[in-house]
Design a protein around this motif. Structure first.
Motif, mmCIF file in Angstrom:
data_model
loop_
_atom_site.group_PDB
_atom_site.id
_atom_site.type_symbol
_atom_site.label_atom_id
_atom_site.label_comp_id
_atom_site.label_asym_id
_atom_site.label_seq_id
_atom_site.Cartn_x
_atom_site.Cartn_y
_atom_site.Cartn_z
ATOM 1 N N HIS A 64 0.813 -1.213 0.000
ATOM 2 C CA HIS A 64 0.000 0.000 0.000
ATOM 3 C C HIS A 64 0.852 1.272 0.000
ATOM 4 N N GLY A 65 2.044 1.192 -0.615
ATOM 5 C CA GLY A 65 2.879 2.379 -0.721
ATOM 6 C C GLY A 65 3.440 2.846 0.601
ATOM 7 N N GLU A 66 3.504 1.959 1.593
ATOM 8 C CA GLU A 66 3.958 2.363 2.921
ATOM 9 C C GLU A 66 5.426 2.761 2.910
ATOM 10 N N GLY A 67 6.254 2.051 2.147
ATOM 11 C CA GLY A 67 7.657 2.387 2.044
ATOM 12 C C GLY A 67 8.457 1.960 3.251
ATOM 13 N N ARG A 68 9.759 2.309 3.227
ATOM 14 C CA ARG A 68 10.658 1.946 4.307
ATOM 15 C C ARG A 68 11.118 3.199 5.040
ATOM 16 N N PRO A 69 11.225 3.129 6.368
ATOM 17 C CA PRO A 69 11.674 4.302 7.126
ATOM 18 C C PRO A 69 13.130 4.647 6.842
ATOM 19 N N ASP A 70 13.511 5.834 7.231
ATOM 20 C CA ASP A 70 14.894 6.294 7.145
ATOM 21 C C ASP A 70 15.801 5.274 7.845
ATOM 22 N N GLU A 71 16.808 4.779 7.125
ATOM 23 C CA GLU A 71 17.673 3.741 7.672
ATOM 24 C C GLU A 71 18.500 4.233 8.856
ATOM 25 N N ALA A 72 18.732 5.544 8.934
ATOM 26 C CA ALA A 72 19.525 6.092 10.029
ATOM 27 C C ALA A 72 18.711 6.267 11.305
ATOM 28 N N LEU A 73 17.420 5.998 11.235
ATOM 29 C CA LEU A 73 16.523 6.213 12.366
ATOM 30 C C LEU A 73 16.328 4.902 13.122
ATOM 31 N N ARG A 74 16.539 4.947 14.425
ATOM 32 C CA ARG A 74 16.319 3.739 15.221
ATOM 33 C C ARG A 74 14.830 3.436 15.308
ATOM 34 N N MET A 75 14.497 2.167 15.146
ATOM 35 C CA MET A 75 13.101 1.751 15.195
ATOM 36 C C MET A 75 12.902 0.795 16.365
ATOM 37 N N ARG A 76 11.821 1.019 17.103
ATOM 38 C CA ARG A 76 11.517 0.160 18.243
ATOM 39 C C ARG A 76 10.143 -0.463 18.042
ATOM 40 N N LEU A 77 10.118 -1.802 17.964
ATOM 41 C CA LEU A 77 8.862 -2.524 17.814
ATOM 42 C C LEU A 77 8.294 -2.840 19.193
ATOM 43 N N LEU A 78 7.029 -2.554 19.397
ATOM 44 C CA LEU A 78 6.392 -2.818 20.670
ATOM 45 C C LEU A 78 5.955 -4.275 20.715
ATOM 46 N N SER A 79 6.411 -4.985 21.723
ATOM 47 C CA SER A 79 6.139 -6.422 21.802
ATOM 48 C C SER A 79 4.757 -6.729 22.356
ATOM 49 N N GLU A 80 4.214 -5.830 23.159
ATOM 50 C CA GLU A 80 2.919 -6.080 23.782
ATOM 51 C C GLU A 80 1.794 -5.784 22.799
ATOM 52 N N PRO A 81 0.921 -6.744 22.506
ATOM 53 C CA PRO A 81 -0.186 -6.488 21.567
ATOM 54 C C PRO A 81 -1.091 -5.361 22.059
ATOM 55 N N GLY A 82 -1.430 -4.458 21.132
ATOM 56 C CA GLY A 82 -2.322 -3.360 21.472
ATOM 57 C C GLY A 82 -1.661 -2.211 22.202
ATOM 58 N N ALA A 83 -0.352 -2.287 22.423
ATOM 59 C CA ALA A 83 0.341 -1.204 23.117
ATOM 60 C C ALA A 83 0.295 0.075 22.276
ATOM 61 N N ASP A 84 0.172 1.209 22.923
ATOM 62 C CA ASP A 84 0.077 2.492 22.236
ATOM 63 C C ASP A 84 1.479 3.066 22.041
ATOM 64 N N PRO A 85 1.943 3.247 20.794
ATOM 65 C CA PRO A 85 3.274 3.804 20.566
ATOM 66 C C PRO A 85 3.466 5.188 21.195
ATOM 67 N N ALA A 86 2.403 5.983 21.258
ATOM 68 C CA ALA A 86 2.526 7.313 21.851
ATOM 69 C C ALA A 86 2.847 7.225 23.337
ATOM 70 N N VAL A 87 2.186 6.320 24.027
ATOM 71 C CA VAL A 87 2.443 6.133 25.453
ATOM 72 C C VAL A 87 3.861 5.598 25.667
ATOM 73 N N ALA A 88 4.272 4.651 24.820
ATOM 74 C CA ALA A 88 5.625 4.116 24.918
ATOM 75 C C ALA A 88 6.660 5.205 24.642
ATOM 76 N N GLY A 89 6.349 6.097 23.695
ATOM 77 C CA GLY A 89 7.268 7.186 23.383
ATOM 78 C C GLY A 89 7.448 8.144 24.538
ATOM 79 N N ALA A 90 6.372 8.402 25.273
ATOM 80 C CA ALA A 90 6.459 9.282 26.437
ATOM 81 C C ALA A 90 7.349 8.659 27.502
ATOM 82 N N GLY A 91 7.197 7.352 27.709
ATOM 83 C CA GLY A 91 8.051 6.676 28.673
ATOM 84 C C GLY A 91 9.511 6.718 28.260
ATOM 85 N N LEU A 92 9.764 6.579 26.960
ATOM 86 C CA LEU A 92 11.129 6.631 26.459
ATOM 87 C C LEU A 92 11.729 8.019 26.648
ATOM 88 N N ALA A 93 10.928 9.058 26.407
ATOM 89 C CA ALA A 93 11.410 10.432 26.600
ATOM 90 C C ALA A 93 11.782 10.675 28.048
#
Length: 368
Positions: A64-93
């Motif tokens: 669907h034209g999603e493409g690939r992210p910038d290779e220089a950018l670290r990517m973190r996959l959330l292991s918990e099903p249904g976890a909210d990336p925004a909430v995880a991002g706040a914890g990381l900050a």
């Protein structure tokens, strides 16, 4: 391109620092894509104090034209099903030592905003506002190249449709065929829901295709767009079916054509957005068609089909070079139909030849 994305993220970081924020959590999909190159659906980008991280609920995919992210950018996959990336991002900050976090309040729901606050209660949440949208306003030449290809695809799809038999086919059938042709020619998909209007439905902005069949003597108005690598263009044309146009159709078409030309000619760097609208609207007003006009003459395009600037009577701001916009005046006469002519152009200075027309399908009133 990796350097381009890094520069964009650094500008966001600078704006955060100027506004008293230590880090930013970008959640609006088009803004995430602008800063990360590409991202899976639902991904969130943390522009952090020490590191930028793309947080995703699933791995990226080229579907669907999603493409690939910038290779220089670290990517973190959330292991918990249904976890909210925004909430995880706040914890990381918070883990990075940030004392404040700028969030896109215009995109977050109240529930997500509360969840972010609860996971990192010591973080001071501030509003990032439209900082990323402001960066997206002026396009670089790589972005304009994607828009140019999207326009070529839309032109091809429309051109092929015009060579087929139209009488007796429904608006819905024609719209579906156009969207199929967009994908066949390399689009990610349609930039928006394709609009096809015939007879009394022609000229209606945003008309949803119905089961009405094309008849001899109808006006046929079509508005479609292609998405290519996330960038979206728009084109709209009006034709007459089967016979030579009637006098009232010629008169109405010539009027909208003149209004569209006036709007296009007003696209110069430094022009007030409302003045572009006024240039097109004046032509229609002078002919007595005030009541049938759309509320806006055009709008910006890019990673979204309807971006700033808005070309409208009350619009604020001025145009800059390298800003892509549509100019799409139209008029609809209840019970009879109407005309809409819609182009995507890029604002260019006079020294560079003036506005660059991306959608080049003929604007001659054709009898198909």
């Amino acid at each position: 391109m990796s350097e381009v994305y890094a520069v964009r993220r650094e500008r966001v970081r600078e704006r955060c620092a100027a506004g008293g924020g230590a880090a930013a959590l970008v959640s609006r999909p088009a803004n995430v894509r602008y800063l990360a190159g590409a991202a899976p659906r639902g991904a969130v980008l943390l522009v952090g104090r020490s590191e930028d991280v793309l947080l995703c609920g699933r791995p990226p995919s080229d579907q669907h034209g999603e493409g690939r992210p910038d290779e220089a950018l670290r990517m973190r996959l959330l292991s918990e099903p249904g976890a909210d990336p925004a909430v995880a991002g706040a914890g990381l900050a918070a883990g990075q030592g940030a004392e404040s976090l700028a969030v896109e309040e215009h995109h977050l729901t109240v529930a997500r905003h509360r969840a972010i606050g609860s996971v990192a209660p010591r973080l001071r949440l501030v509003d990032l506002g439209g900082a990323v949208e402001q960066l997206r306003f002026i396009k670089d030449e790589e972005e304009i190249s994607c828009l140019r290809i999207a326009a070529e695809i839309a032109d091809q799809a429309l051109g092929e449709l015009l060579e087929s038999i139209l009488v007796g086919r429904t608006e819905r059938h024609l719209a579906l065929e156009l969207e199929r042709r967009l994908v066949d020619h390399g689009a990610d998909g349609p930039a928006f829901a394709t609009s096809v209007g015939t007879g009394p439905n022609s000229g209606l902005s945003g008309h949803r295709p119905s089961d009405r069949r094309v008849e001899e003597g109808d006006f046929l108005s079509v508005c479609l767009g292609a998405a290519y690598r996330g960038y979206r263009c728009e084109i709209g044309r009006t034709f007459v079916i089967g016979t030579s146009p009637a006098d009232w159709q010629i008169e109405l078409y010539d009027l909208v054509f003149a209004a569209q030309r006036a709007g296009r000619e007003a696209l110069v760097p430094g022009a007030a957005c409302r003045d572009v609208d006024r240039a097109a609207r004046h032509v229609m007003d002078s002919a007595g068609y005030t009541d049938g006009l759309a509320p806006v003459t055009g709008h910006g395009v890019g990673l979204e089909i309807d971006e700033d600037p808005q070309l409208a009577p009350a619009a604020m701001g001025k145009l800059d070079a390298c800003v892509p916009v549509t100019v799409e005046p139209g008029v609809h006469l209840p019970g009879r139909g109407g005309v809409r002519i819609d182009d995507t152009l890029v604002v260019r200075p006079e020294a560079d030849g003036g506005p660059e027309l991306l959608t080049i399908t003929t604007k001659e009133l054709l009898a198909l």
